[in-house]
Design a protein around this motif. Structure first.
Motif, PDB file in Angstrom:
ATOM      1  N   ARG A 170     -27.273  -5.892 -18.762  1.00  0.00           N
ATOM      2  CA  ARG A 170     -27.142  -4.713 -17.888  1.00  0.00           C
ATOM      3  C   ARG A 170     -25.879  -4.883 -17.054  1.00  0.00           C
ATOM      4  O   ARG A 170     -25.674  -5.918 -16.419  1.00  0.00           O
ATOM      5  CB  ARG A 170     -28.363  -4.581 -16.974  1.00  0.00           C
ATOM      6  CG  ARG A 170     -29.665  -4.371 -17.712  1.00  0.00           C
ATOM      7  CD  ARG A 170     -30.819  -4.240 -16.745  1.00  0.00           C
ATOM      8  NE  ARG A 170     -30.657  -3.091 -15.878  1.00  0.00           N
ATOM      9  CZ  ARG A 170     -31.506  -2.780 -14.892  1.00  0.00           C
ATOM     10  NH1 ARG A 170     -32.544  -3.556 -14.645  1.00  0.00           N
ATOM     11  NH2 ARG A 170     -31.291  -1.718 -14.146  1.00  0.00           N
ATOM     12  N   ASN A 171     -25.053  -3.859 -17.062  1.00  0.00           N
ATOM     13  CA  ASN A 171     -23.797  -3.888 -16.317  1.00  0.00           C
ATOM     14  C   ASN A 171     -24.028  -3.279 -14.939  1.00  0.00           C
ATOM     15  O   ASN A 171     -24.289  -2.072 -14.813  1.00  0.00           O
ATOM     16  CB  ASN A 171     -22.716  -3.117 -17.079  1.00  0.00           C
ATOM     17  CG  ASN A 171     -22.396  -3.772 -18.413  1.00  0.00           C
ATOM     18  OD1 ASN A 171     -21.767  -4.815 -18.469  1.00  0.00           O
ATOM     19  ND2 ASN A 171     -22.852  -3.158 -19.501  1.00  0.00           N
ATOM     20  N   GLU A 172     -23.934  -4.115 -13.924  1.00  0.00           N
ATOM     21  CA  GLU A 172     -24.241  -3.694 -12.562  1.00  0.00           C
ATOM     22  C   GLU A 172     -23.196  -4.233 -11.600  1.00  0.00           C
ATOM     23  O   GLU A 172     -22.598  -5.294 -11.826  1.00  0.00           O
ATOM     24  CB  GLU A 172     -25.626  -4.197 -12.131  1.00  0.00           C
ATOM     25  CG  GLU A 172     -26.762  -3.654 -12.973  1.00  0.00           C
ATOM     26  CD  GLU A 172     -28.100  -4.256 -12.583  1.00  0.00           C
ATOM     27  OE1 GLU A 172     -29.107  -3.535 -12.640  1.00  0.00           O
ATOM     28  OE2 GLU A 172     -28.122  -5.455 -12.224  1.00  0.00           O
ATOM     29  N   CYS A 212     -11.422  -2.328 -12.423  1.00  0.00           N
ATOM     30  CA  CYS A 212     -12.174  -1.557 -11.437  1.00  0.00           C
ATOM     31  C   CYS A 212     -11.217  -0.893 -10.455  1.00  0.00           C
ATOM     32  O   CYS A 212     -10.213  -1.485 -10.061  1.00  0.00           O
ATOM     33  CB  CYS A 212     -13.151  -2.447 -10.682  1.00  0.00           C
ATOM     34  SG  CYS A 212     -14.395  -3.245 -11.708  1.00  0.00           S
ATOM     35  N   LYS A 401     -14.926   2.967  -9.777  1.00  0.00           N
ATOM     36  CA  LYS A 401     -14.819   3.312 -11.193  1.00  0.00           C
ATOM     37  C   LYS A 401     -14.571   2.046 -12.002  1.00  0.00           C
ATOM     38  O   LYS A 401     -13.754   1.211 -11.621  1.00  0.00           O
ATOM     39  CB  LYS A 401     -13.685   4.315 -11.420  1.00  0.00           C
ATOM     40  CG  LYS A 401     -13.878   5.637 -10.687  1.00  0.00           C
ATOM     41  CD  LYS A 401     -12.703   6.569 -10.899  1.00  0.00           C
ATOM     42  CE  LYS A 401     -12.887   7.877 -10.140  1.00  0.00           C
ATOM     43  NZ  LYS A 401     -11.722   8.789 -10.323  1.00  0.00           N
ATOM     44  N   GLY A 407     -16.481   1.303 -23.010  1.00  0.00           N
ATOM     45  CA  GLY A 407     -16.935   2.508 -22.310  1.00  0.00           C
ATOM     46  C   GLY A 407     -18.397   2.486 -21.915  1.00  0.00           C
ATOM     47  O   GLY A 407     -19.078   3.517 -21.945  1.00  0.00           O
ATOM     48  N   TYR A 408     -18.927   1.324 -21.529  1.00  0.00           N
ATOM     49  CA  TYR A 408     -20.335   1.237 -21.169  1.00  0.00           C
ATOM     50  C   TYR A 408     -20.585   1.867 -19.799  1.00  0.00           C
ATOM     51  O   TYR A 408     -19.671   2.083 -18.996  1.00  0.00           O
ATOM     52  CB  TYR A 408     -20.819  -0.217 -21.187  1.00  0.00           C
ATOM     53  CG  TYR A 408     -19.974  -1.177 -20.382  1.00  0.00           C
ATOM     54  CD1 TYR A 408     -20.013  -1.185 -18.979  1.00  0.00           C
ATOM     55  CD2 TYR A 408     -19.137  -2.103 -21.001  1.00  0.00           C
ATOM     56  CE1 TYR A 408     -19.251  -2.058 -18.245  1.00  0.00           C
ATOM     57  CE2 TYR A 408     -18.367  -2.991 -20.273  1.00  0.00           C
ATOM     58  CZ  TYR A 408     -18.436  -2.969 -18.903  1.00  0.00           C
ATOM     59  OH  TYR A 408     -17.679  -3.831 -18.165  1.00  0.00           O
ATOM     60  N   THR A 409     -21.858   2.150 -19.530  1.00  0.00           N
ATOM     61  CA  THR A 409     -22.270   2.752 -18.260  1.00  0.00           C
ATOM     62  C   THR A 409     -22.587   1.645 -17.250  1.00  0.00           C
ATOM     63  O   THR A 409     -23.233   0.646 -17.589  1.00  0.00           O
ATOM     64  CB  THR A 409     -23.515   3.636 -18.453  1.00  0.00           C
ATOM     65  OG1 THR A 409     -23.225   4.629 -19.438  1.00  0.00           O
ATOM     66  CG2 THR A 409     -23.902   4.314 -17.149  1.00  0.00           C
ATOM     67  N   THR A 410     -22.123   1.839 -16.034  1.00  0.00           N
ATOM     68  CA  THR A 410     -22.303   0.832 -14.982  1.00  0.00           C
ATOM     69  C   THR A 410     -23.168   1.383 -13.869  1.00  0.00           C
ATOM     70  O   THR A 410     -22.955   2.513 -13.394  1.00  0.00           O
ATOM     71  CB  THR A 410     -20.941   0.405 -14.409  1.00  0.00           C
ATOM     72  OG1 THR A 410     -20.101  -0.041 -15.466  1.00  0.00           O
ATOM     73  CG2 THR A 410     -21.112  -0.713 -13.407  1.00  0.00           C
ATOM     74  N   ASN A 411     -24.147   0.610 -13.434  1.00  0.00           N
ATOM     75  CA  ASN A 411     -24.963   0.955 -12.269  1.00  0.00           C
ATOM     76  C   ASN A 411     -24.323   0.366 -11.022  1.00  0.00           C
ATOM     77  O   ASN A 411     -23.946  -0.801 -11.013  1.00  0.00           O
ATOM     78  CB  ASN A 411     -26.384   0.417 -12.427  1.00  0.00           C
ATOM     79  CG  ASN A 411     -27.113   1.049 -13.595  1.00  0.00           C
ATOM     80  OD1 ASN A 411     -26.945   2.231 -13.857  1.00  0.00           O
ATOM     81  ND2 ASN A 411     -27.908   0.259 -14.314  1.00  0.00           N
ATOM     82  N   ARG A 412     -24.204   1.202  -9.987  1.00  0.00           N
ATOM     83  CA  ARG A 412     -23.540   0.775  -8.748  1.00  0.00           C
ATOM     84  C   ARG A 412     -24.527   0.856  -7.583  1.00  0.00           C
ATOM     85  O   ARG A 412     -25.278   1.826  -7.462  1.00  0.00           O
ATOM     86  CB  ARG A 412     -22.324   1.662  -8.458  1.00  0.00           C
ATOM     87  CG  ARG A 412     -21.351   1.769  -9.634  1.00  0.00           C
ATOM     88  CD  ARG A 412     -20.370   2.906  -9.419  1.00  0.00           C
ATOM     89  NE  ARG A 412     -19.500   3.109 -10.554  1.00  0.00           N
ATOM     90  CZ  ARG A 412     -19.798   3.828 -11.630  1.00  0.00           C
ATOM     91  NH1 ARG A 412     -20.999   4.399 -11.705  1.00  0.00           N
ATOM     92  NH2 ARG A 412     -18.949   3.972 -12.616  1.00  0.00           N
TER      93      ARG A 412
END
Length: 428
Positions: A170-172, A212, A401, A407-412
């Motif tokens: 998981r990308n966080e 980023c 950003k 192009g994965y989705t990141t949770n912030r």
């Protein structure tokens, strides 16, 4: 550069030492022991001293002195920064509050770190992530032989703070904006000194080598922009700021966006300081009346100025009283208050302080008669607090950003915490 580096306890005994050059002898430590440690001048003396033609640059962590000795004309800021980074490295390996015993039990580890972080007196790599890849206390089994080809590029490359091939399920990204408020108010309510020191802490769990872009307020004015014509009065005015070495300073000067390739895990992205337009979280009004030499009447009103949707936790207000206090009758509208003779003060504690609310405290203090009357010096009130999701400086995260080839989705996740600094005082 650095000729010798050693750790010394408060008794003047050397815990561990490493000599990098021959121009300084081991006996030179005796001068530092006698003139600084034994004379108990370390707390009041400057961190740079010249003794017997040698320059001693030192700092302290708990009961351990970190001392660098040199005979050359070095940059003292560089040496001090290395000592601070050295403490951070040891904290990562031995714990936040490592002691002398911890150091003595890990001599082999410390000598490895001494040799990896300094080469012939010149500071080298102090990146915790890179050091832990190859000095891991045997807790991790890594194929060092396979990674030897990338070792040189990892340490000396342009991006030595992040290795390639990192993968996360998981990308966080977790962002913490932490601020400390220091304040000194006069008895009439005028501000004598106010300052906010803040830091942006990040914990990144991202796959690959992402770039980023991090943006703060729309109108962010740094010190050198204050005199420019386009400096808006409504913007957040930052006196000075420092960044992690992963940040591209050229892009920040151009458009005030922070662009960087982040290290993996926790790190401090930036530090800043603000002295203007500070939104103080509490307003305190104190009325102290001395009735002769036997009584003191105290009335304190504390108001939370932040939004009613927020709350402060661990609020502690210390109200000083004379040393010859016999007893106190205390009444408060919320929380608990009691007289603490050891601190010569009334300590008021409140677990939860809702925004836009106020608290009243009244105390009737009875004093013991003194043989020789002495005027009360009236020390200032002090306040400790913690307010989540509130910033006294007005700094807020506008966007983050993450750009990566896949192009994965990141949770912030963003969190704000404002605490009282080392001195939040109101004179009475």
């Amino acid at each position: 550069m650095i000729s010798m580096l050693y750790l010394m306890n408060t008794k003047g005994d050397i815990v561990i030492s490493r000599q990098y050059r021959d121009d300084v002898s081991a006996s030179s430590t005796e001068s530092f022991r006698q003139k600084i440690v034994a004379a108990k001048e370390a707390s009041t003396s400057a961190p740079i001293r010249i003794l017997d033609s040698s320059t001693f640059i030192f700092t302290r962590h708990l009961n351990i002195y970190f001392v660098a000795v040199t005979r050359s004309n070095v940059n003292p800021s560089l040496v001090l920064e290395y000592l601070y980074q050295k403490i951070r490295v040891l904290q990562a390996y031995l714990g936040e509050k490592f002691t002398e015993d911890k150091v003595r039990n890990n001599f082999t580890l410390l000598y490895e770190l001494f040799d990896e972080t300094i080469d012939f007196g010149y500071p080298q790599n102090t990146s915790i992530d890179v050091l832990k890849m190859y000095i891991n206390l045997g807790k991790q089994r890594q194929k060092i032989a396979e990674d030897q080809g990338s070792l040189t590029s990892q340490i000396t490359g342009a991006i030595d703070w992040r290795r390639e091939g990192i993968r996360h399920k998981r990308n966080e990204v977790y962002i913490d904006v932490l601020e400390s408020v220091n304040l000194l108010l006069s008895a009439t309510g005028s501000v004598l000194r106010q300052e906010v020191t803040g830091s942006v802490m990040m914990n990144t769990k991202l796959t690959g080598m992402p770039e980023c872009k991090f943006g703060l307020n729309d109108k962010l004015v740094v010190e050198k922009d204050k005199n420019s014509a386009n400096a808006g009065k409504s913007g957040v005015s930052i006196d000075d700021c420092t960044f992690h070495r992963c940040v591209s300073l050229g892009r920040f000067d151009a458009d005030r966006t922070i662009t960087f390739i982040p290290p993996d895990g926790e790190f401090e992205l930036m530090k800043y300081r603000v002295t203007d337009n500070i939104n103080l979280p509490f307003r305190i009004i104190a009325a102290i009346q001395e009735d002769g030499q036997t009584r003191v009447s105290i009335n304190v009103k504390c108001t939370a100025t932040f939004s009613e949707k927020l709350f402060a936790s661990s609020v502690t207000l210390k109200i000083p009283v004379p040393n010859n206090t016999a007893k106190c009758k205390i009444k408060c509208t919320m929380g608990r208050a009691k007289y603490v003779p050891e601190e010569s003060s009334i300590v008021f504690r409140l677990k939860r302080f809702q925004g836009q609310s106020e608290c009243m405290l009244a105390a009737d203090v009875t004093l013991m008669p003194l043989v020789r009357a002495k005027a009360w010096s009236r020390p200032p009130l002090s306040l400790d607090f913690s307010v989540p999701m509130f910033t006294a400086s007005g700094v807020h995260v506008r966007f983050l950003k993450v750009f990566d080839k896949s192009g994965y989705t990141t949770n912030r996740w963003v969190r704000y915490i404002t605490k009282s600094g080392s001195s939040y005082c109101i004179r009475i």
